[in-house]
Design a protein around this motif. Structure first.
Motif, PDB file in Angstrom:
ATOM      1  N   TYR A 310      -0.054   5.107   0.557  1.00  0.00           N
ATOM      2  CA  TYR A 310       1.028   4.441  -0.179  1.00  0.00           C
ATOM      3  C   TYR A 310       1.940   5.465  -0.837  1.00  0.00           C
ATOM      4  CZ  TYR A 310       3.446   1.485  -3.544  1.00  0.00           C
ATOM      5  OH  TYR A 310       4.434   0.850  -4.276  1.00  0.00           O
ATOM      6  N   ARG A 311       1.341   6.550  -1.322  1.00  0.00           N
ATOM      7  CA  ARG A 311       2.126   7.522  -2.089  1.00  0.00           C
ATOM      8  C   ARG A 311       2.827   8.560  -1.200  1.00  0.00           C
ATOM      9  NH1 ARG A 311       1.427   6.653  -7.352  1.00  0.00           N
ATOM     10  NH2 ARG A 311      -0.510   5.756  -8.130  1.00  0.00           N
ATOM     11  N   ARG A 362       5.935   1.795 -13.594  1.00  0.00           N
ATOM     12  CA  ARG A 362       5.044   2.832 -13.072  1.00  0.00           C
ATOM     13  C   ARG A 362       3.596   2.555 -13.453  1.00  0.00           C
ATOM     14  NH1 ARG A 362       9.343   6.363 -14.430  1.00  0.00           N
ATOM     15  NH2 ARG A 362       8.354   6.842 -16.441  1.00  0.00           N
ATOM     16  N   ASP A 366       0.586   1.749 -10.839  1.00  0.00           N
ATOM     17  CA  ASP A 366      -0.644   2.540 -10.792  1.00  0.00           C
ATOM     18  C   ASP A 366      -1.875   1.632 -10.858  1.00  0.00           C
ATOM     19  OD1 ASP A 366       0.757   4.896 -10.602  1.00  0.00           O
ATOM     20  OD2 ASP A 366       0.614   5.388 -12.738  1.00  0.00           O
ATOM     21  N   ILE A 369      -2.261  -0.186  -7.493  1.00  0.00           N
ATOM     22  CA  ILE A 369      -2.832   0.694  -6.461  1.00  0.00           C
ATOM     23  C   ILE A 369      -4.315   0.888  -6.699  1.00  0.00           C
ATOM     24  CG2 ILE A 369      -2.823   3.048  -5.542  1.00  0.00           C
ATOM     25  CD1 ILE A 369       0.200   3.134  -6.220  1.00  0.00           C
TER      26      ILE A 369
END
Length: 389
Positions: A310-311, A362, A366, A369
């Motif tokens: 994903y990142r 953000r 996080d 995820i």
């Protein structure tokens, strides 16, 4: 007289129209299409050689209603745009002068003279479109049967004409060869330093084409041992060869197709800065440079491959997993999801637009995820909790 076995491409109607336009006896198929058909391999590109000068080729094709593009007309090449794919038609040539990087040529009407300027015997096979009879002037058929890549004429002279032939030799040897040609091996090693005079783009193209082959490890190791690889990739050592061998094994085990940049990363030290320097030296694109550096930044297998994908991206994560010898199953059949929350939704809940919205996004992303990309309902819960906090 040997004949080309019938293949789907030899029966193409558009190729018959091309031959009719140029005239029977004026054109022959040449190079890779002939070689690969004899080997029973899939044919990707079709090239033709002709006794006709380029301007006449252009005129005849246009007269027959075939689009003709002068892609390299100064060197004798015209591309015929056909329904089944483009075909490069090149006038027979002979070299007038060479300097190791480029050649000054003159047009010819002599098939043997044209064959004599080609690099390897297995690439100098011509087939008559009508009869499929093969013209072999330098023993290419025997070399193909023996799986031997051999220069036409004196190997050193051929390399002095075009230094890139060193890298081409190793690429063709990795693809077709099982029997080594001693003269070619010695010539490539003795003249390896001439590779320094080539454009970096040409070197990069050949290296990537070599690394994209099914299993180039043995050839690359020989290039290192014979002092050829250090001229173009001084960063590679025996550890890199071992890493390449391990990577190829991991690709095969997982059923992953070869990727040249991933394999180049295996050869290089695990240092993104080194990878960036190599990419700059070889004039890679920005995307190629980024992927190579990301792969070179490999460490142990990631704890959460999907989070990493994903990142940094799916292909980049696949590179990392394979280089680490890790299982790629977490990425198999999985598509990278899109974060289902927008800043406007947070503003609508009473948070003033600005840095606080970005920080909250953000933080929530996080959490999302870390929890394995849950659905919309869970995002609402996380948002409620964050705002309540």
């Amino acid at each position: 007289m040997a004949e080309l076995p019938p293949a789907p491409w030899t029966a193409r109607e558009d190729l018959a129209q091309l031959v009719s336009a140029l005239g029977a006896g004026n054109v022959r198929w040449v190079g890779g299409a002939v070689r690969d058909t004899l080997l029973g391999d899939e044919v990707a590109d079709i090239d033709a050689a002709t006794v006709l000068p380029p301007k006449e080729v252009m005129a005849r094709l246009r007269e027959a209603g075939i689009r003709a593009v002068p892609t390299g007309i100064e060197h004798g090449t015209v591309t015929a745009v056909l329904a089944g794919g483009p075909v490069e038609v090149t006038t027979l040539r002979r070299d007038v002068a060479t300097d190791g990087r480029r050649a000054t040529i003159a047009f010819s009407d002599d098939w043997r003279e044209d064959a004599a300027r080609r690099d390897f015997t297995i690439n100098a096979l011509y087939a008559d479109p009508a009869t499929l009879e093969i013209a072999d002037y330098f023993g290419g058929l025997d070399d193909l049967a023996a799986r031997q890549v051999r220069f036409i004429g004196d190997a050193r002279q051929r390399i002095r004409e075009d230094h890139l032939r060193i890298l081409r030799y190793y690429r063709f040897q990795a693809r077709f060869g099982s029997l080594l040609d001693g003269e070619a091996e010695e010539a490539c090693a003795d003249l390896a330093a001439t590779l320094k005079g080539l454009s970096r783009e040409r070197v990069a193209m050949e290296l990537l084409n070599l690394l994209a082959l099914p299993d180039p490890a043995e050839t690359v190791e020989r290039m290192l041992r014979r002092g050829v690889l250090p001229v173009v990739l001084p960063e590679v050592g025996s550890d890199g060869i071992a890493a390449l061998i391990a990577l190829i094994a991991a690709e095969r085990k997982s059923g992953t197709p070869p990727a040249a940049l991933r394999r180049l990363a295996a050869l290089l030290p695990p240092d993104p800065r080194v990878a960036e320097q190599v990419a700059s030296r070889l004039r890679f694109s920005a995307a190629q440079k980024k992927r190579l550096a990301t792969a070179a930044g490999r460490t142990a297998a990631p704890d959460d491959p999907r989070a990493l994908a994903y990142r940094i991206g799916r292909e980049e994560t696949l590179d990392r997993l394979l280089l680490a010898g890790a299982d790629i199953a977490p990425l198999t059949g999985w598509e990278i999801p899109r974060f289902p929350l927008k800043g406007g939704e947070i503003v609508a809940r009473g948070v003033s637009a600005g840095p606080e919205v970005a920080r909250l996004l953000r933080r929530l992303e996080d959490q999302w995820i870390a929890e394995g990309f849950p659905g919309r309902d869970r995002i609402e819960q996380l948002l409620d909790a964050a705002l309540a906090g």
